[in-house]
Write a protein that holds these residues in place. Structure first.
Motif, short mmCIF file in Angstrom:
data_model
loop_
_atom_site.label_atom_id
_atom_site.label_comp_id
_atom_site.label_asym_id
_atom_site.label_seq_id
_atom_site.Cartn_x
_atom_site.Cartn_y
_atom_site.Cartn_z
N GLU A 42 -12.83 -46.13 -54.62
CA GLU A 42 -12.86 -46.37 -53.19
C GLU A 42 -14.11 -45.75 -52.58
O GLU A 42 -14.44 -44.59 -52.86
N CYS A 46 -13.03 -44.49 -47.07
CA CYS A 46 -12.21 -45.70 -47.10
C CYS A 46 -10.88 -45.48 -46.38
O CYS A 46 -10.19 -44.46 -46.58
N PRO A 266 -15.21 -48.65 -44.69
CA PRO A 266 -14.53 -49.51 -45.67
C PRO A 266 -13.02 -49.46 -45.46
O PRO A 266 -12.47 -48.40 -45.16
#
Length: 774
Positions: A42, A46, A266
């Motif tokens: 990740e 994130c 993200p």
């Protein structure tokens, strides 16, 4: 039990194509090292997304209370329809399904808001606290509900030839009835998941578990209000798709992209199994009303079939799905006069979608049901009635005007399997067993498959590929097809390695991504290998021809005489390694990259008039299934299955046999154990493995024989192969037919009322109905 087998189908010595090579990720699958989206590292910062869904199936959305949601520690943002900068629409075509509900709710569990939090746990806990005020209305759940309201997602549509009602009325024999066909949950091992990473200038990179990266690109761009070029969709592999990730992956990719746009970080969404089953579409279920007229031999003279499809809350892909039901309502049989009509009904259930076979299995099953009823009425073996109605000379035009040019292939498969399965002797043995067995009853059925290969939406029948040869002789391959476990990447890599005459280890398979090959078609309609294999071959040949010219000039021979094989390039009596020639080509400033494009020929379809050639060719097959049922409990077991299936000249026999076995078992599950149950309020009650039963290892037939039918595709496909993804699902019609045969043995000549799936409850009900009729 004989081993699964394939005949020697090679016309010429080939190093890779037609060889039973393993799946490109087989070792990684076994080791658990194949990276899926949830396995990717990740990115820093994130965030995670959870969905707040509607607790009601139909009503006006009056208020959305989110104060308690926002107060949960770790919550960064809570998204509603008001946060969408572009268009609140995730539908593939008809502009009828929002990303987030804004004014009304149309199915139970419909996303109304999305929670974006630092952890998945925090997001999920917060999502439960939303306070939704909905002015509830009575939902439409069944096709009868929708019929009563007159609600459809698309207009009615029909094929017609001759005067079917008059012909049926004048026929020596008539039958009429209703048959219900259940839906099916995709139950892919990897659920819906997406990871969106924002870039500069408003760009977005989206990792999605999807069969249609271009659709992900389009929908994300639409929701974000940006040009397609600013969105890149990428997928290396899926843990299964089966049609459930053709259009339905778009919602979750768009949700991740929206969250990434709003937060600037993200964002990832991964549905758990319960939410996935409640919030994503299924195979379309149908009520089929039919009437048929036939002669003393069981030959059909006229038929009327009305398919009432439960499409769910939006159109999604129902135009193509239900059209394909109509295309395959003939199964493998010539219907002289006919009406094949459809209604695409709107219900307050999740929008049904693509599923392996794309509506074809439902159409074929309905016709096979009619064939069985004819046989029982006449006291004939159902196989004899199937043969009497099979396409043949001067009986070779489909209900939609396409001539079946190779009906002899289907007929030959039927005859060959009848002999190899020892069908006639086994039927006699089963009759003898049933005569002395009041509780356990056996049944047998042998059913054919004829499945049209191509997208019925003509513009989808195209593919692109990008091939690079590097100066060290290594090769990178990219194309528009997606890998969901079926082995497409391996097959296309075999084609490319064959073209260059190099080992498979030289070909590097890369993830499907819209910034390398644009405007891709979905990996669906069983066309992945046909389309992408040809596109990759075209690209590879361009590079090979340039290299051949260089080799020919260097060794003084015509380029046409240069051969690529065994990791070398041969020109007359001279040779050079492929790697050395690649280096020389680079030094000579020869372009070692090429884009290939392929469009399927011969296709034309006039939908308003219901006439044309929507398919490039047909794939054929047949299955013989033997079952035993317990008349006291309704339980059943499949004892033996014999399959003979047509894959043309197989690109990879090992992968094709795997597809046949898997497709058959998935079809068997649809027809025996997988039952979707909605309550009167539109809530899916079978939303987890505890209540929804897919086949397991113990359900596999103990005696399972699969053989590939020899013979090239008569059309110019890649190495004369045929598609294998979807047709095997319909081989499972033999299991349903065998169960019905076992029930019918209790009272020969009487009709059997058995709907699909033939669960123990359904079988027991059919047994009791036959008994009470006596």
């Amino acid at each position: 039990m004989r081993p699964n087998s394939f005949s020697d189908m090679s016309e010429a010595p080939l190093r890779h194509v037609r060889q039973p090579l393993p799946h490109d990720s087989a070792a990684k699958h076994v080791q658990g090292s194949a990276a899926y989206i949830d396995d990717l590292p990740e990115p820093a910062g994130c965030l995670h997304i959870a969905i707040g869904g509607s607790p009601m199936a139909r009503g006006s959305l009056m208020a959305v209370g989110l104060e308690r949601v926002r107060a949960i520690q770790g919550v960064v943002a809570v998204l509603t329809a008001a946060d969408i900068p572009g268009k609140n629409d995730i539908s593939p075509t008809f502009d009828d399904e929002p990303l987030l509900a804004a004014r009304e709710v149309i199915f139970h569990g419909q996303p109304v808001f999305a929670v974006v939090a630092e952890t998945r746990d925090a997001a999920r806990r917060a999502a439960r606290l939303g306070a939704l005020t909905i002015a509830q209305e009575k939902p439409s759940v069944t096709v009868e509900d929708a019929q009563a309201r007159g609600e459809t997602v698309l207009p009615d549509y029909a094929f017609q030839r001759g005067d079917a009602p008059a012909t049926i009325g004048a026929a020596p024999h008539q039958l009429a009835g209703t048959f219900r066909i259940g839906g099916q949950e995709h139950f892919y091992l990897e659920g819906q998941v997406a990871l969106a990473i924002p870039g500069e200038d408003g760009s977005m990179h989206v990792h999605s578990s999807t069969q249609h990266p271009t659709e992900i690109q389009h929908v994300c761009a639409r929701v974000l209000g940006v040009a397609d070029a600013l969105v890149t969709a990428e997928v290396r592999r899926m843990g299964g798709g089966f049609g459930g990730k053709e259009s339905q992956a778009s919602q979750w990719a768009a949700m991740a992209a929206l969250a990434a746009r709003v937060t600037g970080r993200p964002c990832k969404i991964r549905l758990d199994r319960d939410d996935d089953m409640a919030m994503t579409g299924k195979r379309h279920d149908f009520r089929v009303d039919y009437a048929v007229g036939f002669d003393d031999d069981g030959r059909i003279q006229g038929v009327e079939m009305a398919f009432l499809a439960r499409c769910g809350c939006s159109a999604d892909l129902s135009q193509g799905v239900v059209d394909r039901t109509m295309f395959h309502a003939d199964s493998s049989y010539f219907l002289p006069e006919l009406i094949i009509g459809t209604r695409r009904l709107k219900t307050n259930t999740v929008s049904n979608t693509a599923f392996r076979g794309f509506g074809g299995p439902q159409g074929m099953l309905a016709m096979e049901r009619i064939i069985d009823q004819i046989a029982w009425r006449l006291g004939r073996d159902p196989l004899d009635v199937r043969k009497a109605n099979h396409y043949g000379p001067e009986r070779d035009v489909t209900p939609y005007g396409m001539t079946v040019e190779d009906h002899d292939v289907g007929a030959a498969i039927l005859e060959q399997l009848e002999a190899s399965s020892d069908y006639r002797a086994r039927r006699e043995a089963i009759a003898a067993f049933n005569a002395t067995s009041p509780i356990l009853r056996k049944g047998i059925a042998l059913t054919p498959v004829k499945f049209g290969i191509s997208f019925t939406l003509s513009h989808l029948n195209q593919a692109g590929a990008l091939v690079h040869v590097y100066s060290d002789g290594s090769i990178q391959l990219n194309h528009g097809g997606t890998e969901m476990g079926q082995g497409l990447y391996q097959k296309v890599a075999q084609v490319v390695a064959e073209e260059f005459g190099v080992g498979m280890d030289r070909v590097r398979i890369t993830a499907t991504t819209t910034d390398k090959v644009p405007n891709t078609s979905p990996t669906a309609a069983s066309s992945g290998s046909d389309l992408n294999g040809m596109a990759a071959q075209i690209a590879a040949r361009q590079i090979r021809e340039r290299m051949a010219v260089l080799a020919g000039e260097h060794f003084g021979v015509p380029a046409a005489e240069v051969q690529f094989r065994d990791d070398h390039v041969f020109a007359g009596n001279e040779s050079v390694s492929f790697a050395e020639l690649a280096k020389r080509a680079h030094m000579a400033r020869i372009h070692l990259s090429a884009a290939g494009h392929y469009a399927t020929p011969k296709l034309h379809w006039d939908r308003p008039n219901g006439q044309g050639r929507p398919f490039f060719y047909f794939a054929y097959g047949a299955a013989c299934a033997e079952v035993v049922i317990d008349t006291l409990t309704g339980e059943n077991r499949v004892l033996r299955v014999d399959i003979l299936h047509d894959v043309g000249h197989s690109l990879n026999p090992a992968l094709d046999i795997g597809q046949i076995e898997g497709g058959f078992v998935q079809g068997m599950g649809w027809l025996t154990t997988e039952e979707l149950v909605y309550d009167k309020d539109g809530r899916l009650r079978t939303h987890a493995p505890s209540t929804y039963k897919i086949p397991v290892a113990s359900d596999m037939p103990a005696d399972f024989r699969v053989t590939l039918f020899g013979g090239a595709n008569r059309e110019e496909t890649i190495y004369r192969s045929k598609a294998v993804g979807e047709p095997p699902v319909m081989l499972a019609n033999a299991v349903f037919g065998a169960i019905a045969d076992a029930v019918q043995s209790l009272a020969p000549g009487r009709p059997v009322v058995l709907d699909a799936p033939a669960t123990p409850e359904a079988i027991l009900k059919a047994v009791q109905a036959v008994a009470s009729a006596g």
